[in-house]
Motif scaffolding. Structure first.
Motif, mmCIF file in Angstrom:
data_model
loop_
_atom_site.group_PDB
_atom_site.id
_atom_site.type_symbol
_atom_site.label_atom_id
_atom_site.label_comp_id
_atom_site.label_asym_id
_atom_site.label_seq_id
_atom_site.Cartn_x
_atom_site.Cartn_y
_atom_site.Cartn_z
ATOM 1 N N ALA A 111 -2.193 41.387 -7.231
ATOM 2 C CA ALA A 111 -3.187 41.569 -8.286
ATOM 3 C C ALA A 111 -2.536 42.196 -9.520
ATOM 4 O O ALA A 111 -2.803 41.783 -10.660
ATOM 5 C CB ALA A 111 -4.332 42.448 -7.786
ATOM 6 N N ALA A 112 -1.669 43.174 -9.302
ATOM 7 C CA ALA A 112 -0.947 43.791 -10.418
ATOM 8 C C ALA A 112 -0.027 42.783 -11.087
ATOM 9 O O ALA A 112 0.073 42.738 -12.323
ATOM 10 C CB ALA A 112 -0.144 44.990 -9.919
ATOM 11 N N HIS A 113 0.640 41.952 -10.291
ATOM 12 C CA HIS A 113 1.517 40.913 -10.852
ATOM 13 C C HIS A 113 0.712 39.938 -11.711
ATOM 14 O O HIS A 113 1.192 39.492 -12.770
ATOM 15 C CB HIS A 113 2.217 40.150 -9.730
ATOM 16 C CG HIS A 113 3.279 40.945 -9.045
ATOM 17 N ND1 HIS A 113 3.819 40.581 -7.826
ATOM 18 C CD2 HIS A 113 3.910 42.089 -9.417
ATOM 19 C CE1 HIS A 113 4.726 41.478 -7.475
ATOM 20 N NE2 HIS A 113 4.803 42.400 -8.417
ATOM 21 N N ALA A 114 -0.485 39.592 -11.264
ATOM 22 C CA ALA A 114 -1.329 38.669 -12.032
ATOM 23 C C ALA A 114 -1.708 39.271 -13.376
ATOM 24 O O ALA A 114 -1.703 38.585 -14.407
ATOM 25 C CB ALA A 114 -2.579 38.311 -11.234
ATOM 26 N N ILE A 115 -2.036 40.555 -13.386
ATOM 27 C CA ILE A 115 -2.373 41.227 -14.640
ATOM 28 C C ILE A 115 -1.185 41.207 -15.597
ATOM 29 O O ILE A 115 -1.318 40.866 -16.779
ATOM 30 C CB ILE A 115 -2.819 42.681 -14.370
ATOM 31 C CG1 ILE A 115 -4.159 42.695 -13.616
ATOM 32 C CG2 ILE A 115 -2.926 43.461 -15.675
ATOM 33 C CD1 ILE A 115 -4.583 44.074 -13.152
ATOM 34 N N VAL A 116 -0.028 41.564 -15.091
ATOM 35 C CA VAL A 116 1.179 41.596 -15.925
ATOM 36 C C VAL A 116 1.496 40.203 -16.459
ATOM 37 O O VAL A 116 1.863 40.047 -17.635
ATOM 38 C CB VAL A 116 2.373 42.152 -15.123
ATOM 39 C CG1 VAL A 116 3.677 41.991 -15.905
ATOM 40 C CG2 VAL A 116 2.140 43.617 -14.770
ATOM 41 N N ASP A 157 -7.119 52.937 -8.140
ATOM 42 C CA ASP A 157 -5.939 53.028 -7.293
ATOM 43 C C ASP A 157 -4.894 53.944 -7.953
ATOM 44 O O ASP A 157 -4.627 53.842 -9.154
ATOM 45 C CB ASP A 157 -5.339 51.632 -7.075
ATOM 46 C CG ASP A 157 -4.189 51.649 -6.103
ATOM 47 O OD1 ASP A 157 -4.443 51.702 -4.890
ATOM 48 O OD2 ASP A 157 -3.021 51.627 -6.564
ATOM 49 N N ALA A 158 -4.305 54.832 -7.164
ATOM 50 C CA ALA A 158 -3.357 55.805 -7.709
ATOM 51 C C ALA A 158 -2.149 55.133 -8.356
ATOM 52 O O ALA A 158 -1.643 55.606 -9.379
ATOM 53 C CB ALA A 158 -2.894 56.745 -6.586
ATOM 54 N N LYS A 159 -1.698 54.022 -7.793
ATOM 55 C CA LYS A 159 -0.486 53.357 -8.286
ATOM 56 C C LYS A 159 -0.774 52.380 -9.408
ATOM 57 O O LYS A 159 0.022 52.245 -10.349
ATOM 58 C CB LYS A 159 0.208 52.634 -7.125
ATOM 59 C CG LYS A 159 1.516 51.978 -7.509
ATOM 60 C CD LYS A 159 2.182 51.337 -6.296
ATOM 61 C CE LYS A 159 3.506 50.670 -6.682
ATOM 62 N NZ LYS A 159 4.175 50.046 -5.500
ATOM 63 N N TYR A 160 -1.898 51.672 -9.326
ATOM 64 C CA TYR A 160 -2.118 50.536 -10.236
ATOM 65 C C TYR A 160 -3.273 50.728 -11.221
ATOM 66 O O TYR A 160 -3.629 49.794 -11.940
ATOM 67 C CB TYR A 160 -2.384 49.271 -9.413
ATOM 68 C CG TYR A 160 -1.211 48.833 -8.581
ATOM 69 C CD1 TYR A 160 -0.020 48.422 -9.168
ATOM 70 C CD2 TYR A 160 -1.287 48.809 -7.184
ATOM 71 C CE1 TYR A 160 1.061 48.006 -8.397
ATOM 72 C CE2 TYR A 160 -0.224 48.405 -6.404
ATOM 73 C CZ TYR A 160 0.952 48.001 -7.011
ATOM 74 O OH TYR A 160 2.017 47.589 -6.252
ATOM 75 N N SER A 161 -3.877 51.913 -11.284
ATOM 76 C CA SER A 161 -5.037 52.096 -12.169
ATOM 77 C C SER A 161 -4.688 51.868 -13.643
ATOM 78 O O SER A 161 -5.499 51.324 -14.403
ATOM 79 C CB SER A 161 -5.621 53.496 -11.988
ATOM 80 O OG SER A 161 -4.653 54.495 -12.306
ATOM 81 N N LEU A 162 -3.488 52.238 -14.057
ATOM 82 C CA LEU A 162 -3.090 52.037 -15.450
ATOM 83 C C LEU A 162 -2.910 50.548 -15.761
ATOM 84 O O LEU A 162 -3.203 50.107 -16.876
ATOM 85 C CB LEU A 162 -1.791 52.798 -15.743
ATOM 86 C CG LEU A 162 -1.923 54.327 -15.844
ATOM 87 C CD1 LEU A 162 -0.553 54.971 -16.028
ATOM 88 C CD2 LEU A 162 -2.845 54.719 -17.005
ATOM 89 N N VAL A 163 -2.440 49.786 -14.778
ATOM 90 C CA VAL A 163 -2.304 48.343 -14.972
ATOM 91 C C VAL A 163 -3.676 47.712 -15.156
ATOM 92 O O VAL A 163 -3.865 46.832 -16.006
ATOM 93 C CB VAL A 163 -1.567 47.694 -13.772
ATOM 94 C CG1 VAL A 163 -1.438 46.189 -13.960
ATOM 95 C CG2 VAL A 163 -0.190 48.318 -13.589
#
Length: 410
Positions: A223-228, A253-259
């Motif tokens: 999901a993070a990769h898709a956003i990027v 999410d602690a790791k991906y909330s900024l993404v």
């Protein structure tokens, strides 16, 4: 090296066994080699007589790695054509699947050695199979080979038929999930397939709709990769990522909330929000390979679209200048860029320094956009009904006038 010439199917299988075993035992001395070759040929003959096609395939594949390293590509293709053809003799689906697994796994070993040829052989095997699930299994092996062998270009043509494949294979959600992720991983290695990579990564994320939190967590990284990928793509200005549960879980999410926050900026906010985010998280953007200047260019276009959607149909040059943070002489340049990207349809009134917008692309298409569309369609339908009613009324009047005239003549 003599090329194998096929006569009957049984003769061809025995020829391949002899051909491979002679290669395998070439350094053992003539007497020892002849004994082993004869033993293997007798064993192959027994398999043919007894109809043990899986055992025969296993026997023929024993020296496959040696064959790949020592014979020409022409002979290789001939040998594996004979081996793959054994699947047409299978008497049960279980045996067929085992045979397809055996052959495809052997072909997929050492993917960096002649990967294009190995893929060709796998697709030949695919075409010989009639069982849909076996075909799906072999296609998955082909994807793995294309990824490890770094030959994604040989997979690309088959992706055009993916909808047809899915109807044929009739696979479940979990298998679709595996398929879409495998395709996305292959396309990730191809610089010319960025849009297709995003497309299949999105398809993968959609398969998580309705899943529980534990299952959803499997998709966080993708999901993070898709956003990027969406943020990075210079020609992609709208998407449905915000509507997907697999993406929505990143918000807290602690790791991906900024993404996730970055995605919301690119889909719902303007340049000033991005610049504020970048000032606080420049290292995060760099870690994902995002170029600040490229992000600014994209956000300027998206901000211009937002002005066209939220302001009146007339946007002053001064507002565009301030929102996009550009000079006076750059306003029309960015409007032209937006038109060229098919983001807006508009006219520029240079005398009054306003942009008159007739259409804007929606950055997201959610409930609000559906309601707006429904209202517009209802209005159009009402207008059309009024026009039709007017035409019918005029026709009745015209017909009545003609009838009166006819009576007067008589």
């Amino acid at each position: 090296m003599a090329t194998i010439v096929q006569t009957s199917e049984e003769d061809a299988a025995l020829t391949v066994v002899r051909f491979a075993s002679e290669l395998a035992w070439a350094d053992a001395g003539s007497e020892a080699a002849e004994a082993q070759v004869n033993r293997l040929c007798v064993e192959a003959q027994e398999c043919i007589v007894m109809g043990r096609w899986l055992d025969l395939a296993s026997l023929m594949l024993t020296s496959a790695d040696l064959i790949f390293s020592k014979v020409s590509e022409k002979d290789l293709e001939c040998v594996f054509t004979v081996i793959c053809n054994l699947v047409t003799k299978s008497g049960s689906q279980k045996e067929l699947l085992e045979m397809a697994e055996l052959i495809s796994s052997k072909i997929g070993q050492q993917p960096n050695d002649k990967p294009a040829l190995r893929l060709k052989i796998l697709f030949n095997l695919y075409n010989l199979l009639e069982d849909p699930y076996c075909r799906f299994h072999v296609y998955m092996k082909a994807l793995d080979l294309a990824l490890k062998g770094k030959v994604p270009e040989h997979i690309l043509p088959s992706l055009k038929k993916m909808e047809s494949f899915l109807r044929e294979w009739n696979i479940g959600i979990v298998e679709q999930r595996q398929l879409f992720l495998a395709i996305a991983n292959v396309l990730k290695e191809s610089k010319s397939a960025a849009n297709d990579y995003f497309k299949f990564l999105t398809k993968y994320l959609v398969t998580f709709s309705g899943e529980d939190a534990h299952t959803l967590s499997e998709a966080k990284e993708e999901a993070a990769h898709a956003i990027v990928e969406f943020v990075r793509a210079p020609n992609m200005f709208k998407c449905d990522l915000l509507d997907m549960p697999a993406v929505g879980q990143l918000e807290n999410d602690a790791k991906y909330s900024l993404v996730y926050q970055l995605l919301k900026i690119f889909l719902a906010q303007r340049l000033d929000a991005y610049l504020e985010f970048q000032a606080a998280n420049s290292s995060l953007l760099k870690s994902y390979g995002l170029v600040h200047e490229d992000c600014i260019a994209k956000m300027r276009l998206l901000s211009l679209v937002d002005l066209g959607s939220n302001e009146s149909a007339r946007i002053p040059y001064s507002l565009i200048k301030d929102t996009l943070r550009i000079n006076d002489d750059e306003v029309e340049l960015w409007v032209v860029k937006a038109i060229a990207s098919k983001l807006i349809d508009c006219k520029m009134d240079q005398m009054n320094e306003v942009v008159i917008v007739s259409r804007c692309t929606e950055r997201v298409f959610g409930q609000y956009q559906w309601e707006t569309l429904r209202t517009k369609l209802a209005t159009w339908r009402g207008n059309i009904a009024n026009v039709i009613g007017t035409i019918r009324a005029n026709k009745i009047v015209d017909d009545g006038s003609q009838a009166v005239q006819g009576l007067a003549i008589r």
